[in-house]
Design a protein around this motif. Structure first.
Motif, PDB file in Angstrom:
ATOM      1  N   ASP A   1       0.857  -1.193   0.000  1.00 52.35           N
ATOM      2  CA  ASP A   1       0.000   0.000   0.000  1.00 52.35           C
ATOM      3  C   ASP A   1       0.898   1.251   0.000  1.00 52.35           C
ATOM      4  OD1 ASP A   1      -1.597   2.154   0.680  1.00 52.35           O
ATOM      5  OD2 ASP A   1      -2.961   0.931   1.895  1.00 52.35           O
ATOM      6  N   HIS A   2       1.062   1.842  -1.174  1.00 53.81           N
ATOM      7  CA  HIS A   2       2.061   2.916  -1.301  1.00 53.81           C
ATOM      8  C   HIS A   2       1.711   4.180  -0.538  1.00 53.81           C
ATOM      9  CE1 HIS A   2       4.655   0.626  -3.806  1.00 53.81           C
ATOM     10  NE2 HIS A   2       3.600   0.200  -4.479  1.00 53.81           N
ATOM     11  N   LYS A   3       0.400   4.431  -0.394  1.00 56.17           N
ATOM     12  CA  LYS A   3      -0.012   5.614   0.396  1.00 56.17           C
ATOM     13  C   LYS A   3       0.399   5.438   1.850  1.00 56.17           C
ATOM     14  CE  LYS A   3      -3.228   8.589  -1.691  1.00 56.17           C
ATOM     15  NZ  LYS A   3      -4.315   8.264  -2.623  1.00 56.17           N
ATOM     16  N   LYS A   4       0.099   4.239   2.364  1.00 53.15           N
ATOM     17  CA  LYS A   4       0.423   3.929   3.772  1.00 53.15           C
ATOM     18  C   LYS A   4       1.946   3.982   3.979  1.00 53.15           C
ATOM     19  CE  LYS A   4      -3.060   0.876   5.772  1.00 53.15           C
ATOM     20  NZ  LYS A   4      -3.320  -0.555   5.952  1.00 53.15           N
ATOM     21  N   ILE A   5       2.668   3.432   3.007  1.00 53.51           N
ATOM     22  CA  ILE A   5       4.132   3.395   3.124  1.00 53.51           C
ATOM     23  C   ILE A   5       4.681   4.821   3.171  1.00 53.51           C
ATOM     24  CG2 ILE A   5       6.277   2.760   1.916  1.00 53.51           C
ATOM     25  CD1 ILE A   5       4.782   0.252   0.889  1.00 53.51           C
ATOM     26  N   GLU A   6       4.146   5.671   2.306  1.00 53.76           N
ATOM     27  CA  GLU A   6       4.601   7.067   2.268  1.00 53.76           C
ATOM     28  C   GLU A   6       4.365   7.759   3.614  1.00 53.76           C
ATOM     29  OE1 GLU A   6       3.588  10.736  -0.506  1.00 53.76           O
ATOM     30  OE2 GLU A   6       3.673   8.824  -1.576  1.00 53.76           O
ATOM     31  N   LYS A   7       3.159   7.508   4.174  1.00 54.10           N
ATOM     32  CA  LYS A   7       2.819   8.117   5.472  1.00 54.10           C
ATOM     33  C   LYS A   7       3.762   7.626   6.559  1.00 54.10           C
ATOM     34  CE  LYS A   7      -1.798   9.808   5.746  1.00 54.10           C
ATOM     35  NZ  LYS A   7      -3.176   9.575   6.052  1.00 54.10           N
ATOM     36  N   TRP A   8       4.011   6.313   6.553  1.00 54.91           N
ATOM     37  CA  TRP A   8       4.902   5.712   7.557  1.00 54.91           C
ATOM     38  C   TRP A   8       6.306   6.330   7.447  1.00 54.91           C
ATOM     39  CZ3 TRP A   8       9.477   2.965   7.329  1.00 54.91           C
ATOM     40  CH2 TRP A   8       9.852   2.287   8.483  1.00 54.91           C
ATOM     41  N   ARG A   9       6.776   6.493   6.216  1.00 52.03           N
ATOM     42  CA  ARG A   9       8.115   7.049   6.008  1.00 52.03           C
ATOM     43  C   ARG A   9       8.180   8.496   6.501  1.00 52.03           C
ATOM     44  NH1 ARG A   9       9.589   4.161   0.219  1.00 52.03           N
ATOM     45  NH2 ARG A   9      10.537   2.324   1.169  1.00 52.03           N
ATOM     46  N   GLU A  10       7.100   9.232   6.263  1.00 50.44           N
ATOM     47  CA  GLU A  10       7.067  10.621   6.751  1.00 50.44           C
ATOM     48  C   GLU A  10       7.132  10.665   8.265  1.00 50.44           C
ATOM     49  OE1 GLU A  10       3.758  12.916   5.145  1.00 50.44           O
ATOM     50  OE2 GLU A  10       4.621  12.569   3.160  1.00 50.44           O
ATOM     51  N   LYS A  11       6.380   9.733   8.883  1.00 49.73           N
ATOM     52  CA  LYS A  11       6.305   9.707  10.352  1.00 49.73           C
ATOM     53  C   LYS A  11       7.642   9.287  10.976  1.00 49.73           C
ATOM     54  CE  LYS A  11       3.565   7.515  13.870  1.00 49.73           C
ATOM     55  NZ  LYS A  11       2.889   6.239  13.991  1.00 49.73           N
ATOM     56  N   LYS A  12       8.254   8.273  10.371  1.00 47.83           N
ATOM     57  CA  LYS A  12       9.488   7.721  10.955  1.00 47.83           C
ATOM     58  C   LYS A  12      10.742   8.471  10.502  1.00 47.83           C
ATOM     59  CE  LYS A  12       7.640   4.220  13.092  1.00 47.83           C
ATOM     60  NZ  LYS A  12       7.749   4.010  14.531  1.00 47.83           N
ATOM     61  N   GLY A  13      10.612   9.278   9.464  1.00 50.41           N
ATOM     62  CA  GLY A  13      11.792   9.936   8.897  1.00 50.41           C
ATOM     63  C   GLY A  13      12.265  11.135   9.673  1.00 50.41           C
TER      64      GLY A  13
END
Ligand SMILES: C[S@@+](CC[C@H](N)C(=O)[O-])C[C@H]1O[C@@H](n2cnc3c(N)ncnc32)[C@H](O)[C@@H]1O
Length: 219
Positions: A203-215
Motif C-alpha cells: 500500500d504505497h499511500k500507507k508506506i509514504e505516510k509511515w516514512r514521513e512519520k518515521k523519517g
C-alpha cells in the motif's frame, strides 16, 4: 562539474577517488577531480608551505603566497567558480549548501593543516569559509571528501536517480526514512526482529505516510 583540491597530502585521496560511485562518476566524465600538491607552488627548495605565527604562539601557520599562486593557476575563467577554505570557524556545511555548490562549474577547495591558515586566504582569496561541524580536525582533507561526495550525488547521472534527486535539489529540506531489506525476520541477541508490516503491505499511500512519520527532516 570540476573539483580542484589543494592539499599538502594529495595521496590521501588516492584510495578515496579510486572506488565506488566517485570513481565511476570520474570515469563517466560526470565530474572531474584534480588533487593538487600545494608544495608545487612553494617558493624555496625545501618546498616550505608553513611558517611561524606573527605575534608568537604555538604551532605553524600555512603561508598565504603558495595558496594564492595555486588558486590563481587552477581557477578557470569560464563558468561559475567558488573557492572554499575549510575552517572550523566557517559556515556550517549542510544539504542546502551542497545544493547551492552543485550549481557551480568549478569548486576549488583549500585544505588547511597545522594551527591554521594565514587569515589573508579567508579574507582575499576564498569566497567562503566552510566548516563541517563543531569540532576540530587535523586538516581539511576529510571535509573536502565530504563536500565532494555530497555535491557529486547531486550532479545528474552520478547516482542514476535523476528525478528523485531533482526533487531534493529544489526543496531546501527532505525526509530521510528508515530502510529495510531481506531477510524479513532475523534473531538478534535472542530476539526476533522483523521488517515493519506496512513496508510489506504494497500500500504505497500507507508506506509514504509511515516514512514521513518515521523519517527525519534534513535541512
Ligand atoms: C588543526 S585545524 C586548525 C584549527 C585552527 N585553530 C583554526 O581555528 O582554524 C587544521 C585545519 O583543519 C581543517 N579543519 C579542522 N576542523 C575543521 C572543521 N570542523 N571543518 C572544516 N575544516 C576543519 C581546517 O582546514 C583547518 O585549517
Amino acid at each position: 562539474m570540476r573539483f580542484d583540491i589543494i592539499t599538502i597530502f594529495p595521496s590521501l585521496f588516492d584510495s578515496y577517488l579510486s572506488q565506488g560511485l566517485i570513481e565511476k562518476a570520474c570515469r563517466d566524465k560526470k565530474i572531474e577531480v584534480n588533487v593538487h600538491d600545494l608544495r608545487c607552488w612553494a617558493n624555496d627548495k625545501h618546498k616550505t608551505v608553513d611558517d611561524k605565527p606573527f605575534g608568537g604562539g604555538i604551532g605553524m601557520v600555512m603561508k598565504v603566497d603558495p595558496i594564492y599562486k595555486a588558486v590563481k593557476e587552477i581557477k578557470k575563467n569560464k563558468g561559475k567558480q567558488k573557492v572554499i577554505l575549510f575552517s572550523p570557524r566557517g559556515r556550517r556545511f549542510n544539504q542546502k549548501k551542497a545544493s547551492n555548490f552543485a550549481d557551480y562549474d568549478q569548486i576549488i577547495m583549500i585544505c588547511g593543516r597545522y594551527e591554521g591558515v594565514d587569515e589573508r586566504v579567508a579574507k582575499y582569496i576564498a569566497d567562503e569559509e566552510v566548516s563541517i561541524g563543531s569540532y576540530v580536525l587535523m586538516g581539511g582533507d576529510l571535509p573536502a571528501m565530504i563536500v565532494l561526495e555530497t555535491v557529486s550525488r547531486l550532479v545528474p547521472g552520478v547516482i542514476g536517480k535523476e528525478n528523485f534527486l531533482e526533487e531534493r535539489r529544489k526543496e531546501s529540506a527532505f525526509i530521510e526514512y528508515p530502510h529495510y531489506t531481506r531477510p524479513e525476520k532475523i534473531t538478534i541477541n535472542g530476539k526476533e526482529r522483523v521488517v515493519p508490516d506496512v513496508l510489506r503491505s504494497g500500500d504505497h499511500k500507507k508506506i509514504e505516510k509511515w516514512r514521513e512519520k518515521k523519517g527525519k527532516t534534513i535541512k
